[in-house]
Scaffold this motif. Sequence first.
Motif, PDB file in Angstrom:
ATOM      1  N   UNK A  55       0.884  -1.224   0.151  1.00 32.48           N
ATOM      2  CA  UNK A  55       0.017   0.010  -0.005  1.00 32.48           C
ATOM      3  C   UNK A  55       1.035   1.301  -0.240  1.00 32.48           C
ATOM      4  N   UNK A  56       1.953   1.212   0.873  1.00 30.84           N
ATOM      5  CA  UNK A  56       2.700   2.457   0.835  1.00 30.84           C
ATOM      6  C   UNK A  56       3.355   2.889  -0.481  1.00 30.84           C
ATOM      7  N   UNK A  57       3.915   1.484  -1.197  1.00 33.03           N
ATOM      8  CA  UNK A  57       4.438   1.620  -2.416  1.00 33.03           C
ATOM      9  C   UNK A  57       3.511   2.267  -3.631  1.00 33.03           C
ATOM     10  N   UNK A  58       2.291   1.857  -3.560  1.00 31.86           N
ATOM     11  CA  UNK A  58       1.325   1.974  -4.394  1.00 31.86           C
ATOM     12  C   UNK A  58       0.783   3.675  -4.269  1.00 31.86           C
ATOM     13  N   UNK A  59       0.851   3.837  -2.764  1.00 31.92           N
ATOM     14  CA  UNK A  59       0.528   5.281  -2.548  1.00 31.92           C
ATOM     15  C   UNK A  59       1.751   6.261  -3.262  1.00 31.92           C
ATOM     16  N   UNK A  60       3.055   5.959  -2.840  1.00 34.39           N
ATOM     17  CA  UNK A  60       4.087   6.624  -3.476  1.00 34.39           C
ATOM     18  C   UNK A  60       3.944   6.801  -5.008  1.00 34.39           C
ATOM     19  N   UNK A  61       3.694   5.649  -5.831  1.00 34.08           N
ATOM     20  CA  UNK A  61       3.533   5.723  -7.240  1.00 34.08           C
ATOM     21  C   UNK A  61       2.493   6.567  -7.479  1.00 34.08           C
ATOM     22  N   UNK A  64       3.488  10.232  -7.166  1.00 29.03           N
ATOM     23  CA  UNK A  64       4.307  10.706  -8.423  1.00 29.03           C
ATOM     24  C   UNK A  64       3.409  10.888  -9.644  1.00 29.03           C
ATOM     25  N   UNK A  65       2.709   9.998 -10.012  1.00 27.36           N
ATOM     26  CA  UNK A  65       1.913  10.098 -11.144  1.00 27.36           C
ATOM     27  C   UNK A  65       0.907  11.379 -11.190  1.00 27.36           C
ATOM     28  N   UNK A  66       0.167  11.652  -9.799  1.00 25.84           N
ATOM     29  CA  UNK A  66      -0.565  12.884  -9.821  1.00 25.84           C
ATOM     30  C   UNK A  66       0.269  14.219 -10.037  1.00 25.84           C
ATOM     31  N   UNK A  67       1.461  13.868  -9.348  1.00 25.93           N
ATOM     32  CA  UNK A  67       2.471  15.212  -9.316  1.00 25.93           C
ATOM     33  C   UNK A  67       2.674  15.573 -10.764  1.00 25.93           C
ATOM     34  N   UNK A  68       3.227  14.524 -11.407  1.00 29.17           N
ATOM     35  CA  UNK A  68       3.481  14.504 -13.026  1.00 29.17           C
ATOM     36  C   UNK A  68       2.520  15.110 -14.153  1.00 29.17           C
ATOM     37  N   UNK A  69       1.257  14.573 -13.516  1.00 26.52           N
ATOM     38  CA  UNK A  69       0.082  14.949 -14.406  1.00 26.52           C
ATOM     39  C   UNK A  69      -0.326  16.304 -13.916  1.00 26.52           C
ATOM     40  N   UNK A  70      -0.342  16.802 -12.789  1.00 23.29           N
ATOM     41  CA  UNK A  70      -0.712  18.246 -12.178  1.00 23.29           C
ATOM     42  C   UNK A  70       0.448  19.080 -13.018  1.00 23.29           C
ATOM     43  N   UNK A  71       1.779  19.125 -13.065  1.00 25.83           N
ATOM     44  CA  UNK A  71       2.959  19.587 -13.654  1.00 25.83           C
ATOM     45  C   UNK A  71       2.321  19.750 -15.051  1.00 25.83           C
ATOM     46  N   UNK A  72       1.884  18.886 -15.946  1.00 25.90           N
ATOM     47  CA  UNK A  72       1.845  18.950 -17.041  1.00 25.90           C
ATOM     48  C   UNK A  72       0.553  19.524 -17.536  1.00 25.90           C
TER      49      UNK A  72
END
Length: 199
Positions: A55-61, A64-72
Motif C-alpha cells: 500500500x505504501x509503494x502504491x501510494x508513493x507511485x 508521483x503520477x498525480x504530481x506529474x499530471x498536475x505539472x503537465x
Amino acid sequence: MQLRGRQTQFYIDLIYGLGFAVGFGYLLFVGMNPLVAAFQSGLVLGYFLRVWENMSVYERILHEEVAAEAEAVVADEIEDTMPGEVEEAVAEELETTMPEEVEEAVAETVEGAVAEEAEDAVPEEVTAEVEKQVAEEMADEIKQRVGEEMEEQLQDVGEGVPEHVKRKRGDQSSRTDDGAADESRSMQGRGDRASPEQS
C-alpha cells in the motif's frame, strides 16, 4: 528464473496462501498444536506487513503520477494563457545566465584543446630541432678536433724531418714547378706551329 514486478508479487502471495492452507488444514484435521499456531500467527503478521508495504509503494507511485499530471496540466494552462510572457521571461533568463556559463565552458574547452595540441605537437618539433642541432654541433666539433690533430701531427712530422730532407724537398718542388712551366711553353709553341700548317 528471474522474478520481476507483478510476477514476484504473485509467487510471494502464492507461498503465503499455501502456508495458510496447510497450517489451517493441520489445525482442523490433526488437532491443536502450539508450534503450528505460532507459525500461522507469524504468517498472518507477515502478510499484513506485506500488504502495508504494498500500500505504501502504491501510494508513493500514485503521488508521483498525480504530481506529474498536475505539472503537465499547469504547464499547458500557462502556455495557453500567457505564451508571450513565458517566452520573454525564459529568453531574458537565458540571456542573463547562459552567456557567462557558455563563455566559461568554451574557455575551459579551448584551454583543454590547446593544451592537448601543444603536448602532441611540441615534443615532435623539439625532438627534430634537437636532433638537427646535435648533428650540426657534432659535425663542427669533429671537424675542429680532426683539424687540430692533423696540425699537431704535421708539426710533429715537420719537427722530426731533418734539415737536409726539407731542402731536397724544396728543390724538388721548385724543379717540378719549373718543369711544368717549360712543358706548358713547349705545348704553346707546338700549337703555334701547327696552326699555320693547317691554314
